[in-house]
Enzyme design. Structure first.
Site, short mmCIF file in Angstrom:
data_model
loop_
_atom_site.label_atom_id
_atom_site.label_comp_id
_atom_site.label_asym_id
_atom_site.label_seq_id
_atom_site.Cartn_x
_atom_site.Cartn_y
_atom_site.Cartn_z
CB THR A 12 -0.94 0.00 1.22
OG1 THR A 12 -1.78 -1.15 1.17
CG2 THR A 12 -1.82 1.25 1.24
CB SER A 56 2.32 -7.48 1.46
OG SER A 56 1.03 -7.38 2.03
CB THR A 89 0.18 -3.45 6.46
OG1 THR A 89 -1.05 -3.30 5.73
CG2 THR A 89 0.91 -2.11 6.50
CG ASP A 90 -2.83 -7.29 3.36
OD1 ASP A 90 -3.24 -6.48 4.20
OD2 ASP A 90 -3.39 -7.49 2.27
#
EC number: 3.5.1.1
Length: 327
Positions: A12, A56, A89-90
Protein backbone atom coordinates in the site's frame (compact mmCIF):
# COMPACT_ATOMS: atom_id res chain seq x y z
CA UNK A 1 26.14 10.41 8.85
CA UNK A 2 24.91 6.81 8.68
CA UNK A 3 24.29 5.17 5.31
CA UNK A 4 20.79 3.68 5.18
CA UNK A 5 19.60 1.56 2.29
CA UNK A 6 15.82 1.58 1.76
CA UNK A 7 14.77 -1.64 0.03
CA UNK A 8 11.25 -1.46 -1.38
CA UNK A 9 9.02 -4.48 -1.95
CA UNK A 10 5.70 -2.80 -2.78
CA UNK A 11 2.43 -2.81 -0.86
CA UNK A 12 0.00 0.00 0.00
CA UNK A 13 2.88 2.37 0.75
CA UNK A 14 3.72 2.25 -2.99
CA UNK A 15 0.14 2.27 -4.34
CA UNK A 16 -2.17 4.87 -5.85
CA UNK A 17 -5.87 4.83 -6.69
CA UNK A 18 -6.73 3.32 -10.06
CA UNK A 19 -8.86 5.80 -12.03
CA UNK A 20 -11.14 3.12 -13.44
CA UNK A 21 -11.79 0.91 -10.42
CA UNK A 22 -11.08 3.30 -7.55
CA UNK A 23 -9.00 0.61 -5.87
CA UNK A 24 -5.33 0.79 -4.95
CA UNK A 25 -2.77 -0.65 -7.37
CA UNK A 26 1.08 -0.74 -7.40
CA UNK A 27 2.20 2.54 -8.99
CA UNK A 28 5.00 4.24 -7.05
CA UNK A 29 8.69 3.45 -7.49
CA UNK A 30 11.20 3.22 -4.66
CA UNK A 31 12.81 6.52 -5.65
CA UNK A 32 9.37 8.18 -5.71
CA UNK A 33 8.81 7.01 -2.15
CA UNK A 34 12.08 8.45 -0.90
CA UNK A 35 11.47 11.71 -2.74
CA UNK A 36 8.09 12.06 -1.01
CA UNK A 37 9.66 12.15 2.46
CA UNK A 38 10.62 15.70 3.51
CA UNK A 39 13.84 16.05 5.46
CA UNK A 40 15.01 12.47 4.93
CA UNK A 41 18.54 13.61 4.06
CA UNK A 42 18.85 15.37 7.43
CA UNK A 43 18.91 12.06 9.29
CA UNK A 44 20.86 9.69 7.03
CA UNK A 45 22.61 9.27 3.72
CA UNK A 46 19.78 7.37 2.04
CA UNK A 47 19.90 5.23 -1.07
CA UNK A 48 16.98 3.25 -2.51
CA UNK A 49 16.92 -0.22 -4.04
CA UNK A 50 13.73 -1.67 -5.52
CA UNK A 51 13.44 -5.39 -4.71
CA UNK A 52 9.87 -5.71 -6.02
CA UNK A 53 6.68 -3.71 -6.42
CA UNK A 54 3.70 -5.93 -5.68
CA UNK A 55 0.96 -6.42 -3.09
CA UNK A 56 2.28 -8.09 0.06
CA UNK A 57 -0.24 -10.90 -0.38
CA UNK A 58 1.83 -11.94 -3.38
CA UNK A 59 4.98 -12.33 -1.26
CA UNK A 60 6.13 -15.92 -0.80
CA UNK A 61 8.55 -17.58 1.56
CA UNK A 62 10.90 -17.86 -1.42
CA UNK A 63 10.68 -14.07 -1.90
CA UNK A 64 11.48 -13.54 1.78
CA UNK A 65 14.44 -15.91 1.49
CA UNK A 66 15.82 -14.00 -1.51
CA UNK A 67 15.35 -10.71 0.35
CA UNK A 68 17.26 -12.05 3.36
CA UNK A 69 20.15 -13.16 1.16
CA UNK A 70 20.22 -9.73 -0.50
CA UNK A 71 20.37 -7.95 2.87
CA UNK A 72 23.15 -10.20 4.18
CA UNK A 73 25.13 -9.77 0.98
CA UNK A 74 24.86 -5.97 1.08
CA UNK A 75 25.54 -5.88 4.83
CA UNK A 76 28.98 -7.38 4.18
CA UNK A 77 29.89 -4.29 2.16
CA UNK A 78 30.18 -0.64 3.15
CA UNK A 79 27.08 0.30 1.16
CA UNK A 80 24.88 0.49 4.25
CA UNK A 81 25.07 0.86 8.03
CA UNK A 82 21.45 -0.18 8.30
CA UNK A 83 18.40 -1.13 6.26
CA UNK A 84 14.77 -0.06 5.94
CA UNK A 85 12.40 -2.48 4.22
CA UNK A 86 9.14 -1.03 2.92
CA UNK A 87 6.43 -3.65 2.72
CA UNK A 88 2.69 -4.11 2.39
CA UNK A 89 1.04 -4.52 5.77
CA UNK A 90 -0.95 -7.69 5.02
CA UNK A 91 2.12 -9.92 5.40
CA UNK A 92 4.59 -7.40 6.84
CA UNK A 93 4.85 -9.27 10.13
CA UNK A 94 5.66 -12.50 8.29
CA UNK A 95 8.55 -11.02 6.31
CA UNK A 96 9.88 -9.21 9.39
CA UNK A 97 9.71 -12.44 11.39
CA UNK A 98 11.39 -14.43 8.61
CA UNK A 99 14.24 -11.91 8.46
CA UNK A 100 14.64 -12.01 12.23
CA UNK A 101 14.89 -15.80 12.15
CA UNK A 102 17.41 -16.08 9.32
CA UNK A 103 19.55 -12.94 8.92
CA UNK A 104 23.24 -13.17 9.77
CA UNK A 105 23.91 -9.44 9.95
CA UNK A 106 23.70 -7.53 13.22
CA UNK A 107 23.20 -4.23 11.40
CA UNK A 108 19.82 -2.60 12.12
CA UNK A 109 16.99 -3.76 9.88
CA UNK A 110 13.66 -1.93 10.26
CA UNK A 111 10.51 -2.93 8.37
CA UNK A 112 7.77 -0.39 7.73
CA UNK A 113 4.68 0.12 5.60
CA UNK A 114 1.52 2.17 5.30
CA UNK A 115 -2.19 1.70 5.70
CA UNK A 116 -3.10 4.53 3.33
CA UNK A 117 -2.04 4.70 -0.30
CA UNK A 118 0.39 7.33 -1.59
CA UNK A 119 -2.50 9.26 -3.22
CA UNK A 120 -4.84 9.07 -0.20
CA UNK A 121 -5.61 11.94 2.16
CA UNK A 122 -3.14 11.92 5.08
CA UNK A 123 -1.04 9.12 3.60
CA UNK A 124 1.00 7.62 6.44
CA UNK A 125 3.79 6.21 4.29
CA UNK A 126 6.19 9.20 4.33
CA UNK A 127 6.08 9.61 8.12
CA UNK A 128 6.58 5.87 8.62
CA UNK A 129 9.56 5.81 6.25
CA UNK A 130 11.13 8.75 8.06
CA UNK A 131 10.66 7.09 11.46
CA UNK A 132 12.05 3.80 10.13
CA UNK A 133 15.13 5.55 8.71
CA UNK A 134 15.71 7.27 12.05
CA UNK A 135 15.38 3.89 13.76
CA UNK A 136 17.80 2.14 11.40
CA UNK A 137 20.28 5.03 11.68
CA UNK A 138 20.25 5.05 15.48
CA UNK A 139 23.18 3.49 17.29
CA UNK A 140 20.65 2.34 19.90
CA UNK A 141 19.15 -0.05 17.33
CA UNK A 142 22.30 -2.13 16.99
CA UNK A 143 21.76 -5.58 18.51
CA UNK A 144 17.98 -5.16 18.80
CA UNK A 145 17.27 -7.58 15.96
CA UNK A 146 14.82 -6.89 13.16
CA UNK A 147 12.30 -4.24 14.16
CA UNK A 148 8.98 -3.01 12.82
CA UNK A 149 8.20 0.70 12.99
CA UNK A 150 4.85 2.29 12.17
CA UNK A 151 3.17 5.22 13.89
CA UNK A 152 6.45 6.05 15.67
CA UNK A 153 6.26 2.82 17.70
CA UNK A 154 9.05 0.25 17.43
CA UNK A 155 8.23 -3.45 17.81
CA UNK A 156 10.26 -6.64 17.90
CA UNK A 157 9.66 -8.68 14.74
CA UNK A 158 9.21 -11.91 16.71
CA UNK A 159 6.05 -10.67 18.46
CA UNK A 160 4.43 -7.92 16.38
CA UNK A 161 1.12 -8.57 14.60
CA UNK A 162 -1.51 -6.70 12.62
CA UNK A 163 -4.71 -6.35 14.64
CA UNK A 164 -7.05 -4.25 12.45
CA UNK A 165 -7.80 -4.58 8.75
CA UNK A 166 -7.88 -0.86 7.86
CA UNK A 167 -7.07 1.37 10.85
CA UNK A 168 -3.61 3.00 10.55
CA UNK A 169 -2.96 2.23 14.23
CA UNK A 170 -2.96 -1.49 13.55
CA UNK A 171 0.35 -3.03 14.64
CA UNK A 172 0.69 -4.34 18.18
CA UNK A 173 2.72 -6.69 20.34
CA UNK A 174 -0.14 -8.29 22.27
CA UNK A 175 2.26 -9.84 24.78
CA UNK A 176 4.66 -7.09 25.83
CA UNK A 177 3.98 -3.90 23.87
CA UNK A 178 6.48 -1.81 21.88
CA UNK A 179 10.20 -2.00 22.61
CA UNK A 180 10.81 1.64 21.73
CA UNK A 181 9.49 4.90 20.37
CA UNK A 182 10.61 7.52 17.85
CA UNK A 183 10.38 10.99 19.41
CA UNK A 184 11.08 13.46 16.60
CA UNK A 185 14.76 12.96 15.85
CA UNK A 186 15.28 10.86 18.99
CA UNK A 187 14.93 7.07 19.21
CA UNK A 188 14.39 5.61 22.67
CA UNK A 189 14.19 1.95 23.70
CA UNK A 190 12.45 0.84 26.86
CA UNK A 191 13.51 -2.80 26.75
CA UNK A 192 15.70 -5.25 24.88
CA UNK A 193 13.85 -8.03 23.02
CA UNK A 194 14.71 -11.67 23.69
CA UNK A 195 17.13 -13.06 21.11
CA UNK A 196 16.14 -16.37 19.55
CA UNK A 197 18.22 -18.92 17.73
CA UNK A 198 19.03 -18.10 14.14
CA UNK A 199 18.44 -20.69 11.41
CA UNK A 200 21.07 -20.46 8.71
CA UNK A 201 20.16 -22.69 5.79
CA UNK A 202 20.69 -22.90 2.04
CA UNK A 203 17.08 -23.87 1.30
CA UNK A 204 13.58 -23.72 2.72
CA UNK A 205 10.64 -26.12 2.65
CA UNK A 206 7.69 -24.25 1.15
CA UNK A 207 5.05 -27.01 1.29
CA UNK A 208 3.88 -26.26 4.82
CA UNK A 209 0.15 -26.23 5.48
CA UNK A 210 -1.80 -24.39 8.18
CA UNK A 211 -5.05 -25.95 9.39
CA UNK A 212 -7.20 -24.05 11.89
CA UNK A 213 -9.39 -25.97 14.33
CA UNK A 214 -13.05 -25.31 15.11
CA UNK A 215 -15.59 -26.78 17.49
CA UNK A 216 -16.68 -30.28 16.48
CA UNK A 217 -14.06 -30.53 13.75
CA UNK A 218 -13.35 -33.97 12.34
CA UNK A 219 -10.07 -35.11 10.83
CA UNK A 220 -11.00 -35.00 7.13
CA UNK A 221 -9.05 -31.91 6.18
CA UNK A 222 -6.05 -33.07 8.23
CA UNK A 223 -5.94 -36.46 6.49
CA UNK A 224 -6.02 -34.50 3.23
CA UNK A 225 -2.51 -33.18 3.94
CA UNK A 226 -1.02 -36.66 3.55
CA UNK A 227 1.12 -36.87 0.42
CA UNK A 228 0.69 -33.15 -0.27
CA UNK A 229 2.19 -31.23 2.64
CA UNK A 230 5.76 -31.72 3.87
CA UNK A 231 4.93 -30.22 7.25
CA UNK A 232 1.86 -29.05 9.10
CA UNK A 233 0.85 -26.32 11.55
CA UNK A 234 -2.30 -27.10 13.54
CA UNK A 235 -3.87 -23.89 14.87
CA UNK A 236 -5.62 -25.24 17.94
CA UNK A 237 -8.32 -23.84 20.19
CA UNK A 238 -7.72 -22.43 23.65
CA UNK A 239 -4.18 -23.01 24.87
CA UNK A 240 -3.42 -25.54 22.13
CA UNK A 241 -6.18 -28.16 22.12
CA UNK A 242 -7.88 -29.98 19.23
CA UNK A 243 -11.23 -31.83 18.98
CA UNK A 244 -11.03 -35.65 19.44
CA UNK A 245 -11.56 -36.70 15.81
CA UNK A 246 -9.04 -34.11 14.66
CA UNK A 247 -6.58 -35.46 17.21
CA UNK A 248 -6.70 -38.91 15.63
CA UNK A 249 -5.79 -37.48 12.23
CA UNK A 250 -2.99 -35.34 13.68
CA UNK A 251 -1.44 -38.31 15.47
CA UNK A 252 -1.79 -40.43 12.34
CA UNK A 253 0.27 -37.96 10.29
CA UNK A 254 2.82 -37.61 13.09
CA UNK A 255 3.22 -41.41 13.16
CA UNK A 256 3.89 -41.23 9.41
CA UNK A 257 6.80 -38.92 10.19
CA UNK A 258 5.32 -35.55 9.27
CA UNK A 259 6.66 -32.65 11.40
CA UNK A 260 3.67 -30.98 13.08
CA UNK A 261 3.61 -27.75 15.09
CA UNK A 262 0.73 -26.93 17.43
CA UNK A 263 -0.23 -23.26 17.84
CA UNK A 264 -3.31 -21.50 19.17
CA UNK A 265 -5.84 -19.45 17.24
CA UNK A 266 -6.25 -17.18 20.30
CA UNK A 267 -4.61 -13.79 19.48
CA UNK A 268 -2.49 -13.61 22.63
CA UNK A 269 -1.10 -16.12 25.08
CA UNK A 270 0.77 -19.33 24.52
CA UNK A 271 0.28 -23.03 23.90
CA UNK A 272 0.30 -24.58 27.37
CA UNK A 273 0.18 -28.08 28.85
CA UNK A 274 -2.83 -27.09 30.91
CA UNK A 275 -5.18 -30.06 30.33
CA UNK A 276 -4.74 -33.81 30.06
CA UNK A 277 -7.89 -34.85 28.17
CA UNK A 278 -7.62 -36.33 24.66
CA UNK A 279 -6.74 -33.61 22.21
CA UNK A 280 -4.96 -31.37 24.69
CA UNK A 281 -1.41 -30.19 24.08
CA UNK A 282 -0.23 -32.34 26.99
CA UNK A 283 -1.93 -35.45 25.63
CA UNK A 284 -0.14 -35.09 22.28
CA UNK A 285 3.26 -33.87 23.37
CA UNK A 286 4.80 -37.34 23.75
CA UNK A 287 3.93 -38.13 20.11
CA UNK A 288 6.52 -35.60 18.94
CA UNK A 289 4.12 -32.75 18.27
CA UNK A 290 6.07 -29.49 18.52
CA UNK A 291 4.49 -26.90 20.80
CA UNK A 292 4.60 -23.52 19.08
CA UNK A 293 4.62 -21.36 22.20
CA UNK A 294 3.28 -17.88 21.56
CA UNK A 295 3.96 -17.93 17.82
CA UNK A 296 1.02 -17.34 15.51
CA UNK A 297 0.33 -20.12 13.05
CA UNK A 298 1.65 -18.04 10.13
CA UNK A 299 4.93 -17.31 11.92
CA UNK A 300 5.22 -20.95 13.03
CA UNK A 301 4.79 -21.96 9.39
CA UNK A 302 7.77 -19.84 8.35
CA UNK A 303 9.93 -21.12 11.18
CA UNK A 304 9.05 -24.70 10.23
CA UNK A 305 9.88 -23.91 6.57
CA UNK A 306 13.33 -22.74 7.64
CA UNK A 307 13.90 -25.58 10.09
CA UNK A 308 12.91 -28.25 7.56
CA UNK A 309 15.18 -26.63 4.99
CA UNK A 310 18.06 -27.26 7.36
CA UNK A 311 17.20 -30.67 8.85
CA UNK A 312 14.67 -33.49 8.77
CA UNK A 313 15.47 -34.59 12.33
CA UNK A 314 12.40 -33.92 14.49
CA UNK A 315 14.43 -33.16 17.62
CA UNK A 316 16.56 -30.63 15.76
CA UNK A 317 13.44 -29.06 14.28
CA UNK A 318 11.92 -28.88 17.76
CA UNK A 319 15.02 -27.10 19.08
CA UNK A 320 14.41 -24.29 16.57
CA UNK A 321 11.11 -23.55 18.33
CA UNK A 322 12.41 -23.86 21.87
CA UNK A 323 15.82 -22.21 21.60
CA UNK A 324 16.86 -18.86 23.00
CA UNK A 325 20.05 -17.56 21.46
CA UNK A 326 23.04 -17.64 23.79
CA UNK A 327 25.40 -14.68 23.69
Amino acid sequence: MKKILVITTGGTIAMKKDRETGGLIPAVSGKDLAAAVPGLAHYADVDVLEFSNKPSGWMTAADMFELSKLIDRLADTDQADGFVITHGTDTLEETAFFLEAVLKTEKPVCVTGAMRGASDLSADGPANILAAVRTAASGESIGKGVTVCLGDRIYAAWDVTKVHTTNPDTFRDLHYGPIGTVYGSRVEYGRIPVKHKKIHTDRIEEDIWIITCWSGMDGGIVYGAEGKAAGLVIDGIGCGNVPPKCRKAVLYLREKGMPIVLTTRVPSGSVEEEYSYEGSALSMKDSGIILGGRLSSWKARLLLALAMGKTKNIEEIKSCFLGIREE
